[in-house]
Design a protein around this motif. Structure first.
Motif, mmCIF file in Angstrom:
data_model
loop_
_atom_site.group_PDB
_atom_site.id
_atom_site.type_symbol
_atom_site.label_atom_id
_atom_site.label_comp_id
_atom_site.label_asym_id
_atom_site.label_seq_id
_atom_site.Cartn_x
_atom_site.Cartn_y
_atom_site.Cartn_z
ATOM 1 N N VAL A 114 0.836 -1.201 0.000
ATOM 2 C CA VAL A 114 0.000 0.000 0.000
ATOM 3 C C VAL A 114 0.873 1.254 0.000
ATOM 4 O O VAL A 114 0.594 2.222 -0.719
ATOM 5 N N ALA A 115 1.942 1.228 0.804
ATOM 6 C CA ALA A 115 2.827 2.395 0.853
ATOM 7 C C ALA A 115 3.490 2.640 -0.497
ATOM 8 O O ALA A 115 3.538 3.782 -0.976
ATOM 9 N N ALA A 116 4.011 1.593 -1.121
ATOM 10 C CA ALA A 116 4.693 1.757 -2.406
ATOM 11 C C ALA A 116 3.743 2.246 -3.486
ATOM 12 O O ALA A 116 4.105 3.094 -4.315
ATOM 13 N N THR A 117 2.506 1.735 -3.484
ATOM 14 C CA THR A 117 1.534 2.179 -4.475
ATOM 15 C C THR A 117 1.183 3.648 -4.288
ATOM 16 O O THR A 117 1.099 4.411 -5.262
ATOM 17 N N GLY A 118 0.979 4.053 -3.058
ATOM 18 C CA GLY A 118 0.660 5.452 -2.799
ATOM 19 C C GLY A 118 1.797 6.391 -3.105
ATOM 20 O O GLY A 118 1.602 7.485 -3.650
ATOM 21 N N ILE A 119 3.019 5.985 -2.772
ATOM 22 C CA ILE A 119 4.183 6.839 -3.024
ATOM 23 C C ILE A 119 4.421 7.001 -4.520
ATOM 24 O O ILE A 119 4.747 8.087 -5.001
ATOM 25 N N ALA A 120 4.250 5.914 -5.277
ATOM 26 C CA ALA A 120 4.514 5.983 -6.713
ATOM 27 C C ALA A 120 3.558 6.916 -7.430
ATOM 28 O O ALA A 120 3.901 7.479 -8.476
ATOM 29 N N GLY A 121 2.363 7.125 -6.889
ATOM 30 C CA GLY A 121 1.407 8.008 -7.531
ATOM 31 C C GLY A 121 1.633 9.483 -7.255
ATOM 32 O O GLY A 121 0.879 10.325 -7.736
ATOM 33 N N ARG A 122 2.659 9.822 -6.498
ATOM 34 C CA ARG A 122 2.930 11.213 -6.150
ATOM 35 C C ARG A 122 4.028 11.797 -7.039
ATOM 36 O O ARG A 122 4.885 11.071 -7.546
ATOM 37 N N SER A 123 3.993 13.110 -7.173
ATOM 38 C CA SER A 123 5.028 13.775 -7.965
ATOM 39 C C SER A 123 6.355 13.854 -7.228
ATOM 40 O O SER A 123 7.399 14.007 -7.842
ATOM 41 N N ASP A 124 6.327 13.742 -5.888
ATOM 42 C CA ASP A 124 7.554 13.803 -5.082
ATOM 43 C C ASP A 124 7.870 12.431 -4.504
ATOM 44 O O ASP A 124 8.163 12.304 -3.312
ATOM 45 N N ALA A 125 7.809 11.391 -5.338
ATOM 46 C CA ALA A 125 7.988 10.022 -4.863
ATOM 47 C C ALA A 125 9.347 9.821 -4.205
ATOM 48 O O ALA A 125 9.467 9.132 -3.181
#
Length: 441
Positions: A114-125
């Motif tokens: 869940v953390a990796a999926t959410g982080i990847a969707g951000r512009s500041d990953a």
């Protein structure tokens, strides 16, 4: 507040809770060996089973986070981690410890997914990834200083992981219940950059295998080969993870300025030298030097690899799959390190692992050098489009809007204003106005 400045603390907490089991692996395996009727190889196998369960969660759930929802899936994973690791900490029966480690590992892997999926969707990953690494390194360093003073027993590191999962559970209310609609529509698309992604996932498996083959036996190297006490080994690990914090801060400060190829390629080569030095250590100085330098470089390279995977797919599927491949390599690490060290000795094990890292660092660097084509705008010159293919749109006169624009009167000195000479502007001003014909676009 912009997405760049708003820190997603729930994702950072999930990242920390998910990765903590891997960071505490040396003390977990060492205490399983000392506190339970298990040999060193059997204790390493338990650690491998724990991390293998974590990796399997990533592979199973990589494309299902949108279906279940980030909030529900994160809560389920953290509850599994707390229950599994709590059970393994409270009981001394080997079957219960193994079962608890499997359940807890799957929960940790779910939280990481869940953390990796959410982080990847951000512009500041990359920035959020470094914050997660900072959190897990700092927490693990504090635990390495604390656990040796809590007395013997296998349960202390496992209980720490369970408590961390419960603390992270308090922040899951700020996670979205469902994935945004625009991102959910992209869920049906195929995986982009398939060749590069598969190559990165395959090399990341062996990259993590080499790292954790040494990390899983580092405690025994310090105790048996370097002649240190458990308190001294714990202090070295704490300082090493503190150096990892500095490396994480440096990676966050550098960001994408150096690209990804240089930090990944050069960092992997330097890590190979640190592994060889640490595995051959026979005193406190050489052991501490190798461990501290290694842990300072490891999070730097890892953050750039995760950022590279995230750049391949904004939905985060490659980030999850590459992370799961890393967890799979991490899972095989303790058992591989135990077997190599028992059959060839610690120095020879270090040389083999260092050589393997140098080899796999080449394809990882090549993947980082390839440009990412997703998200680029393709411009087609207008001169290359045949005019005959442009459609002609006819708008009936009745569909044209009737807009009345009032006339502003400006009186002029000496010239009388004649209101009768002015009408209302617009298509309906007179009956004699010709009707507009078709409009070509």
């Amino acid at each position: 507040m912009s997405a760049r400045t708003a820190t997603p603390w729930p994702l950072v907490a999930l990242f920390t809770a998910g990765y903590l089991a891997a960071y505490l692996l040396p003390t977990t395996v060492g205490r399983l060996d000392a506190g339970l009727p298990l040999s060193a190889t059997q204790a390493g196998a338990v650690g491998s089973v724990l991390l293998l369960s974590s990796a399997s969660a990533g592979f199973l759930l990589a494309s299902r986070v949108d279906r279940f929802g980030p909030r529900a899936l994160a809560r389920a994973g953290l509850l599994l981690a707390a229950a599994g690791f709590g059970t393994a900490a409270l009981f001394s029966a080997v079957p219960l410890v193994i079962a608890g480690a499997i359940v807890g590992g799957f929960g940790s892997g779910t939280a990481t997914t869940v953390a990796a999926t959410g982080i990847a969707g951000r512009s500041d990953a990359h920035r959020v990834t470094t914050l997660g690494l900072f959190g897990v390194s700092g927490l693990a360093g504090a635990l390495y200083l604390t656990i040796p003073h809590l007395g013997p027993g296998h349960g202390h590191p496992l209980a720490a992981i369970a408590c961390t999962a419960l603390l992270a559970l308090c922040l899951t209310g700020r996670l979205p219940a469902r994935t945004p609609a625009d991102r959910a529509r992209r869920a049906t698309g195929p995986l982009p950059h398939r060749r590069s992604g598969l190559l990165l996932a395959g090399t990341m498996l062996f990259w993590s295998l080499a790292q954790n083959s040494l990390w899983g036996v580092s405690g025994r190297i310090g105790l048996a080969q370097a002649g240190l006490t458990e308190v001294e080994v714990g202090a070295v690990f704490a300082v090493a993870l503190g150096a990892g914090l500095l490396g994480t801060i440096g990676a966050g400060a550098l960001g994408p300025r150096l690209g990804r190829a240089l930090p990944i390629g050069l960092g992997t080569a330097l890590i190979a030298g640190c592994i060889a030095l640490s595995a051959a250590a026979t005193d406190l100085t050489s052991f501490a030097t190798g461990e501290i330098a290694w842990n300072a470089l490891y999070p730097v390279v890892l953050s750039y690899v995760i950022g590279l995977a995230a750049s391949m797919d904004p939905r985060g599927r490659w980030a999850v799959l590459v992370g799961s491949a890393s967890s799979l390599g991490t899972a095989c690490g303790p058992l591989t390190g135990s077997l190599l060290s028992e059959r060839a000795g610690y120095p020879a094990m270090g040389s083999v692992l260092a050589a393997g890292l140098l080899v796999i660092g080449v394809p990882m660097t090549l993947v980082a050098l390839r440009p990412r084509g997703a998200g680029q705008i393709v411009e087609i010159p207008v001169a290359e489009i045949p005019v005959a293919q442009l459609p002609v749109v006819e708008i009936p006169p009745a569909e044209l809007p009737a807009v009345e624009i009032p006339v502003v009167e400006i009186p002029l000195e000496g010239v009388p204003a004649q209101r009768e000479a002015y009408g209302t502007a617009g298509p309906l001003q007179t009956a004699a106005a010709p009707a507009p014909g078709p409009v070509s676009v």
